[in-house]
Design an enzyme around this catalytic site. Structure first.
Site, PDB file in Angstrom:
ATOM      1  N   CYS A   1       0.855  -1.194   0.000  1.00  0.00           N
ATOM      2  CA  CYS A   1       0.000   0.000   0.000  1.00  0.00           C
ATOM      3  C   CYS A   1       0.889   1.241   0.000  1.00  0.00           C
ATOM      4  CB  CYS A   1      -0.872  -0.028   1.253  1.00  0.00           C
ATOM      5  SG  CYS A   1      -1.860   1.452   1.520  1.00  0.00           S
TER       6      CYS A   1
ATOM      7  N   THR B   1       0.700   3.470   2.051  1.00  0.00           N
ATOM      8  CA  THR B   1       1.069   3.665   3.454  1.00  0.00           C
ATOM      9  C   THR B   1       2.338   2.881   3.792  1.00  0.00           C
ATOM     10  OG1 THR B   1      -1.252   3.939   4.006  1.00  0.00           O
ATOM     11  CG2 THR B   1       0.231   3.466   5.831  1.00  0.00           C
TER      12      THR B   1
ATOM     13  N   HIS C   1       5.121   4.882   2.674  1.00  0.00           N
ATOM     14  CA  HIS C   1       5.392   5.950   3.651  1.00  0.00           C
ATOM     15  C   HIS C   1       6.210   5.406   4.825  1.00  0.00           C
ATOM     16  CE1 HIS C   1       3.291   9.421   2.138  1.00  0.00           C
ATOM     17  NE2 HIS C   1       2.206   8.711   1.905  1.00  0.00           N
TER      18      HIS C   1
ATOM     19  N   HIS D   1      -0.820  -4.888   5.168  1.00  0.00           N
ATOM     20  CA  HIS D   1      -2.206  -5.059   5.623  1.00  0.00           C
ATOM     21  C   HIS D   1      -3.175  -5.387   4.495  1.00  0.00           C
ATOM     22  CE1 HIS D   1      -1.697  -0.751   4.615  1.00  0.00           C
ATOM     23  NE2 HIS D   1      -2.868  -0.931   4.057  1.00  0.00           N
ATOM     24  N   GLU D   2      -2.673  -5.640   3.290  1.00  0.00           N
ATOM     25  CA  GLU D   2      -3.563  -6.012   2.171  1.00  0.00           C
ATOM     26  C   GLU D   2      -3.366  -7.508   1.937  1.00  0.00           C
ATOM     27  OE1 GLU D   2      -2.691  -3.553  -1.203  1.00  0.00           O
ATOM     28  OE2 GLU D   2      -3.183  -1.701  -0.135  1.00  0.00           O
TER      29      GLU D   2
END
Lengths: 337, 337
Positions: B37, B39, B42, B60-61
């Protein structure tokens, strides 16, 4: 004289209204009172000289009685008391999406065309809302700003029991607060001017002075930690925009009432993070006028404390100079007959 | 190795997952794929070092199969295919107003606690959504970003026949465009990257390159003058914020999907003048995951073209370096078993 003309450069000039004969659909009003709006003050300051046609009669917060009825107008009688919804819808364009009250070609009567600071004012009959006989004509001149507040509350979907914070306690901010309270909301008004604060508290409203206390902490205490369901940004200043995103609960609403001529920094992260909503609200629709008239007629909203001064039309120049000197003043009415 | 740890300073370190025994309510997944992601990028750049606990497994995917079921978990069987909704609601506070998916004490699994870039991942059973047997595990790893798009479309209340403009054609922007089209909306995507534009057009979506054409004129032409019913700001850049208020019709909606860490200038006058609405939208609720799974299961959304590359977990370092070098890339999946 029976009219006053804004003639540029902070000056009003007394004069005569043109002798107009009524066109189809028009009505001539014997104007009772014309309130001074913040927009009129902007005009006076020369900020809207591109939009007004100098010299021009301005003013759009009007009550009056029907003096003459033009061809094709039905449902009105001479002598009836009315308030004016000063919107002239223009030719619709697709992006209006049917919203005639703010359509792209809308003309605002009293800004884009002659206004109510005159003894006799010719307006389209479709702008008129009848006032019950017992509503005073001074209150009648307050219907227009009260309808703004009703529109803002309606678009903000304020419900009974909700916590509402109004940022900016001028006439519109106070009217929003009063309508919200009438709807059963708990209301807190944030306003820095001590004189205004005194008036707001005298109306039984809770207040916070953002120069003396943190509005976030005040909202937290006022709402017992729930924070605001709805925030109304009515201040028009950067500090109001800075604080408006700090006050709502998760999925809370912020209603943008104030005019911010230039883009201002907005905490967009906060919109994302807490799924906030911003709702732009401008002028009113007919049902907002009807609601405002109902509130005034039922004595549900205390309008008298908001009337700072009533002056004869001839004193328009002094009135605007007074407004400029007195930031704590609320509503100034001009008596036009 | 069966796990990779973000260890700060753009570095992943191979390692072993701790041998955890399952607590009540937990499930161990055999992770199939973990998507990368924005994120995660980041985090890789060190921008979230205050939030992650270095060294930490992130990601988290995730799709996977149930490998082991902890005490007290009902309704799941070993071997079932699942996607993970990586939200751990925290202790509610009054200002959450019942919205647990973005509550103040929410923990995001994979950021605030260990993530899915490992062979075996222990998660609370309440985070799991079952995948129909015929949904591929690669598509299963796309359910999380697709659920973001479903949430954004739901909060934007996109209706069949509406004109939708998506500002920013990365993975989330494209998924929003595809879900909007599936709902029957007409969709225009504004994106400056020529490689992304090519991909977007290959999906049959209309595009505008804001470096070559005026998005306002493009929206006007695309909508036959009606302008956008809904605008999605997914770009995260000031130019996107500048243009987002220019595209909607009167009372149009703008959905704030992008993360704007710093306040940016917003044309608040436009919100007032055209009664626009801004709707913040973050992550998803359970129904958005169910909708995303339904779309993937029905083959309604073309997910394969969005999968740029599938790499073994061991190559995580190269994958992040590739992402940094290739702004046109879309979704990178890590194969974790």
């Amino acid at each position: 004289m029976n009219a006053v003309y804004y003639s540029g450069n902070k000056t009003f000039t007394p004069g005569e209204a043109p002798a107009e004969s009524l066109q189809a659909g028009q009505v001539r009003l014997k104007v009772a009172y014309c309130g001074v709006c913040g927009t009129d003050v902007h005009i006076y300051h020369g900020n809207m000289d591109k939009r007004v046609k100098i010299p021009q009669v301005i003013g759009h917060e009007v009550s009056g009685e029907i003096a003459e009825i033009g061809p094709g107008v039905e449902g009105f009688a001479v002598g009836e008391k009315v308030a004016v919804r000063p919107l002239q819808p223009g030719v619709p364009v697709p992006s209006d999406n049917g919203y005639t009250h703010i359509g792209q070609n809308l003309k605002f009567i009293g800004i884009d065309s002659p206004g109510g600071m005159q003894a006799g004012w010719v307006v389209p009959a479709h702008t008129l809302h009848k006032l019950p006989a017992h509503v005073s004509l001074q209150h009648g001149a307050m219907i227009e700003p009260l309808a703004v507040a009703c529109h803002d509350i309606r678009l903000g979907e304020v419900q009974a029991g909700e916590n509402v914070v109004v940022i900016g306690g001028g006439p519109i901010g106070i009217l929003i607060a009063l309508v919200a309270r009438h709807r059963g909301a708990h209301v807190l008004v944030s306003e820095p001017n001590p004189h205004r604060l005194q008036l707001i508290r005298s109306l039984g409203l809770q207040t916070v002075n953002p120069r003396e206390a943190d509005p976030v902490a005040a909202t937290e205490a006022f709402s017992k930690g729930a924070m605001a369901d709805v925030v109304f940004e009515v201040s028009g200043v950067a500090a109001g925009v800075q604080i408006m995103t700090q006050l709502p609960r998760i999925r809370g609403r912020i209603v943008m009432v104030a005019i911010h001529p230039e883009p201002k920094p907005v905490d967009l992260f906060r919109f994302f993070w807490r799924e906030l909503r911003l709702i732009g609200a401008r002028v009113y629709e007919p049902q907002d006028f009807e609601e405002a008239i109902g509130l005034a007629a039922g004595g549900k909203i205390s309008l008298d404390p908001l009337i700072t001064q009533v002056s004869p039309l001839q004193q328009v120049q002094q009135v605007f100079e007074t407004i400029d000197r007195n930031p704590e003043g609320m509503k100034y009415l001009l008596k036009c007959n």
